[in-house]
Design a protein around this motif. Structure first.
Motif, PDB file in Angstrom:
ATOM      1  N   UNK A  12      -0.382  69.454 -29.200  1.00  0.00           N
ATOM      2  CA  UNK A  12       0.589  69.795 -28.509  1.00  0.00           C
ATOM      3  C   UNK A  12       0.526  71.252 -28.267  1.00  0.00           C
ATOM      4  N   UNK A  13       0.357  72.301 -29.043  1.00  0.00           N
ATOM      5  CA  UNK A  13       0.136  73.728 -28.849  1.00  0.00           C
ATOM      6  C   UNK A  13      -0.985  73.857 -28.147  1.00  0.00           C
ATOM      7  N   UNK A  14      -2.088  73.155 -28.117  1.00  0.00           N
ATOM      8  CA  UNK A  14      -3.000  73.438 -27.215  1.00  0.00           C
ATOM      9  C   UNK A  14      -2.779  72.911 -25.767  1.00  0.00           C
ATOM     10  N   UNK A  15      -2.158  71.872 -25.379  1.00  0.00           N
ATOM     11  CA  UNK A  15      -1.654  71.478 -24.142  1.00  0.00           C
ATOM     12  C   UNK A  15      -0.746  72.416 -23.628  1.00  0.00           C
ATOM     13  N   UNK A  16       0.021  73.195 -24.246  1.00  0.00           N
ATOM     14  CA  UNK A  16       1.005  74.097 -23.814  1.00  0.00           C
ATOM     15  C   UNK A  16       0.193  75.341 -23.518  1.00  0.00           C
ATOM     16  N   UNK A  28       7.612  72.611 -17.272  1.00  0.00           N
ATOM     17  CA  UNK A  28       6.879  71.397 -17.117  1.00  0.00           C
ATOM     18  C   UNK A  28       6.477  70.729 -18.557  1.00  0.00           C
ATOM     19  N   UNK A  29       6.964  71.204 -19.562  1.00  0.00           N
ATOM     20  CA  UNK A  29       6.814  70.891 -20.903  1.00  0.00           C
ATOM     21  C   UNK A  29       6.794  69.264 -20.846  1.00  0.00           C
ATOM     22  N   UNK A  39       8.660  72.101 -29.252  1.00  0.00           N
ATOM     23  CA  UNK A  39       8.592  73.562 -29.695  1.00  0.00           C
ATOM     24  C   UNK A  39       6.838  74.065 -29.672  1.00  0.00           C
ATOM     25  N   UNK A  40       6.190  73.101 -30.164  1.00  0.00           N
ATOM     26  CA  UNK A  40       4.739  73.494 -30.282  1.00  0.00           C
ATOM     27  C   UNK A  40       4.273  73.618 -28.933  1.00  0.00           C
ATOM     28  N   UNK A  41       4.411  72.723 -28.094  1.00  0.00           N
ATOM     29  CA  UNK A  41       4.127  73.109 -26.741  1.00  0.00           C
ATOM     30  C   UNK A  41       4.453  74.209 -26.136  1.00  0.00           C
ATOM     31  N   UNK A  42       5.596  74.681 -26.553  1.00  0.00           N
ATOM     32  CA  UNK A  42       6.424  75.811 -25.803  1.00  0.00           C
ATOM     33  C   UNK A  42       5.613  77.088 -26.547  1.00  0.00           C
ATOM     34  N   UNK A  43       5.467  77.189 -27.801  1.00  0.00           N
ATOM     35  CA  UNK A  43       4.942  78.155 -28.375  1.00  0.00           C
ATOM     36  C   UNK A  43       3.423  78.338 -27.865  1.00  0.00           C
ATOM     37  N   UNK A  46       3.905  79.861 -24.408  1.00  0.00           N
ATOM     38  CA  UNK A  46       4.168  81.414 -24.613  1.00  0.00           C
ATOM     39  C   UNK A  46       2.966  82.139 -25.175  1.00  0.00           C
ATOM     40  N   UNK A  47       2.260  81.788 -26.079  1.00  0.00           N
ATOM     41  CA  UNK A  47       1.120  82.437 -26.592  1.00  0.00           C
ATOM     42  C   UNK A  47       0.314  82.704 -25.655  1.00  0.00           C
ATOM     43  N   UNK A  48      -0.086  81.864 -24.958  1.00  0.00           N
ATOM     44  CA  UNK A  48      -1.230  82.191 -23.841  1.00  0.00           C
ATOM     45  C   UNK A  48      -0.706  82.927 -22.899  1.00  0.00           C
ATOM     46  N   UNK A  49       0.547  82.878 -22.361  1.00  0.00           N
ATOM     47  CA  UNK A  49       1.329  83.754 -21.429  1.00  0.00           C
ATOM     48  C   UNK A  49       1.186  85.280 -21.806  1.00  0.00           C
TER      49      UNK A  49
END
Length: 54
Positions: A12-16, A28-29, A39-43, A46-49
């Protein structure tokens, strides 16, 4: 202290992160807000941004 993440949480984190790189909006989560992975997708997003702002 390191926290353990399941494969699904990591996915999920990597998909975000990928969503940000593809130019998708943060809204678009694909996970519903009440889902564990929201929250994992969101993080990831935001990390990539934040990494690309430097």
């Amino acid at each position: 202290m390191t926290t353990y993440q399941t494969k699904a949480q990591t996915h999920a984190f990597e998909r975000g992160m990928e969503a940000y790189r593809e130019g998708k909006s943060q809204t678009e989560n694909p996970y519903p807000r009440e889902a564990d992975y929201f929250d994992f997708w969101e993080q990831g997003y935001l990390t990539e941004r934040d990494a690309n702002r430097k």
